[in-house]
Structure formats: C-alpha cells, structure tokens
Design an enzyme around this catalytic site. Structure first.
Site, PDB file in Angstrom:
ATOM      1  N   LYS A 134       0.834  -1.202   0.000  1.00  0.00           N
ATOM      2  CA  LYS A 134       0.000   0.000   0.000  1.00  0.00           C
ATOM      3  C   LYS A 134       0.877   1.263   0.000  1.00  0.00           C
ATOM      4  O   LYS A 134       0.634   2.204  -0.755  1.00  0.00           O
ATOM      5  CB  LYS A 134      -0.918  -0.015   1.227  1.00  0.00           C
ATOM      6  CG  LYS A 134      -1.940   1.078   1.174  1.00  0.00           C
ATOM      7  CD  LYS A 134      -2.842   1.044   2.382  1.00  0.00           C
ATOM      8  CE  LYS A 134      -3.351   2.450   2.641  1.00  0.00           C
ATOM      9  NZ  LYS A 134      -3.654   2.682   4.026  1.00  0.00           N
ATOM     10  N   ASP A 152      -7.406   1.298   0.168  1.00  0.00           N
ATOM     11  CA  ASP A 152      -7.524   1.517   1.606  1.00  0.00           C
ATOM     12  C   ASP A 152      -8.966   1.179   2.006  1.00  0.00           C
ATOM     13  O   ASP A 152      -9.724   0.631   1.203  1.00  0.00           O
ATOM     14  CB  ASP A 152      -7.129   2.962   1.983  1.00  0.00           C
ATOM     15  CG  ASP A 152      -8.239   3.950   1.664  1.00  0.00           C
ATOM     16  OD1 ASP A 152      -9.124   3.609   0.843  1.00  0.00           O
ATOM     17  OD2 ASP A 152      -8.236   5.044   2.239  1.00  0.00           O
TER      18      ASP A 152
END
Ligand code: SF4
Length: 233
Positions: A134, A152
């Site tokens: 991420k 997310d």
C-alpha cells in the site's frame, strides 16, 4: 426477496465496464481538488509521510512532519540521532517504535543501495524495510507512475458497494480494479473514492440521496427505497 432486489439493482445500473468511466468522470467533476492530503516537498518526505500515516490520520502526520522535516532532511539524518530520539519525534503518529525501526532500516537501504534516493520502481520500493504494498503504491502513484491502485478502507468499501468487486482482500480487490479502471485514472481513482467515502458514501450511513453516482450504483438506497415502495404498493 433481497436477492431479487440485488439482481434488479445490477440490471438497472448495467455492467461495470460501461459504468466505470462515467463514475470516474462524475467524481472528478464533483471533487476537482481530490489529491493526497499528506504534505511533502520531496520524494523522501513523501515516502516518510506515507510510512508514518499507517494507523493514523493524515492531519496527524502533517502536524508531526511540519517540524520533523526541518530536522531530518536527508536519509543520513534519520541514522545520526539515537533511536529513542527518532521515536520521540514521531511518537504522536502512534506505533512509533515500529515506525522508527522501519524508517531507520529504510534509510540505511536507501543509502547503501540507492545512492540516498527514493527508487522509482515498485519492486525496489517493496524491498525497503517496513514498506508494504500500500505504501509503495501511494508513493509511485504520487510520482505519476502508478503501477497499481491503492486500496484503503474507503476504496475497498466503495468498490464493493459500486459492484466493482466481490472480493474482501485488498490484494484481490486491487487485481479486479486494475483490470477495470483505465490506466490513465490509476492515480486519481483512489483519491476520488476516498473523498467520496469521507463526504457522501460514509461507512455507517451512506448519503445515497445526495450522491452524484447513485444512478450508477447497485447499492443505492434511493433505488431500494423506491423498489420497496413499489412492492408494498
Ligand atoms: S449510491 Fe449510496 S452506496 Fe452507492 S456510492 Fe452513492 S452513497 Fe455510496
């Protein structure tokens, strides 16, 4: 009954391939300023900010980095102070021990392997200690070279509600999204969903009645309410 509503809703909005670009364009019109909230002036500051943003808010990170970046300007600076001092300086972002360790490991590798610079490629970023997919995705996307789509909590929830994926796992969601979202939108797409997720498609109570994409969304409560009314009529 519920299943037929879902089927009906999917039929109403049409296939996701036909909806994806209109969804993006409408959100772009709605949120022309949708960008990353973290404040940074260089690739190094971007990387550090994203690493610090795990499990905390961007506002909190910006508050810490406003002074942090005056003190730590180069990778060497993070290694020049005792570990406890770095921990203290980033403490308000939470998980400060873990983050300080990751920062030191990352800085050491940047110096040893990358000439003190933040590498551009995803594979290289993923080698850095404490840099997960991420984080690496956010960094490459911000530099305009997205190799994936950042997933997310907002991106996950909205992608599911919009019927763009049926997956739960962020890696599998990303796999679905990169097949669906045209590449030129990979940078912008997560920001648009995050902004929409914070303002309208809120986790507990989505405000479908004011949502600009409610006619493109199979989960729209506006439509479900109408259908329920028809059934009871
Ligand atoms: S219609 Fe409702 S569920 Fe769908 S994206 Fe908009 S707010 Fe979210």
């Amino acid at each position: 009954m519920m299943r037929s509503f879902i089927k009906e809703a999917r039929r109403r909005v049409g296939p996701k391939r036909a909806r994806i670009v209109p969804i993006i364009e409408r959100l772009q019109d709605e949120y022309p300023d949708a960008t990353i909230a973290l404040k940074y002036r260089s690739d190094l500051e971007l990387l550090v900010s994203v690493m610090l943003s795990a499990q905390t808010t961007d506002v909190n990170v910006n508050r810490v980095t406003a002074t942090l970046f005056e003190k730590y300007r180069r990778p060497e600076d993070y290694l020049a102070v005792p570990l406890e001092e770095l921990e203290h300086d980033i403490r308000p972002t939470g998980f400060f021990r873990q983050k300080a360790k990751a920062l030191r490991g990352t800085m050491a590798m940047l110096i040893a392997d990358y000439d003190g610079k933040v590498p551009a490629r995803m594979d290289d970023l993923l080698r850095l200690p404490g840099v997960a997919r991420k984080t690496a995705n956010v960094v490459v996307a911000e530099r305009g070279q997205a190799e994936g789509i950042v997933v997310d909590t907002h991106v996950r929830r909205l992608s599911q509600r919009l019927g763009l994926t049926r997956q739960e796992d962020p890696v599998k969601i990303e796999r679905d999204l990169v097949k669906l979202v045209p590449r030129q939108y990979w940078n912008a797409f997560p920001h648009l969903l995050i902004w929409h997720g914070r303002r309208v498609c809120i986790a507990r109570a989505p405000r479908c009645e004011v949502c600009v994409i409610n006619d493109l969304c199979p989960s729209s409560r506006v439509e479900v309410a109408t259908e329920t009314a028809h059934v009871h009529a």
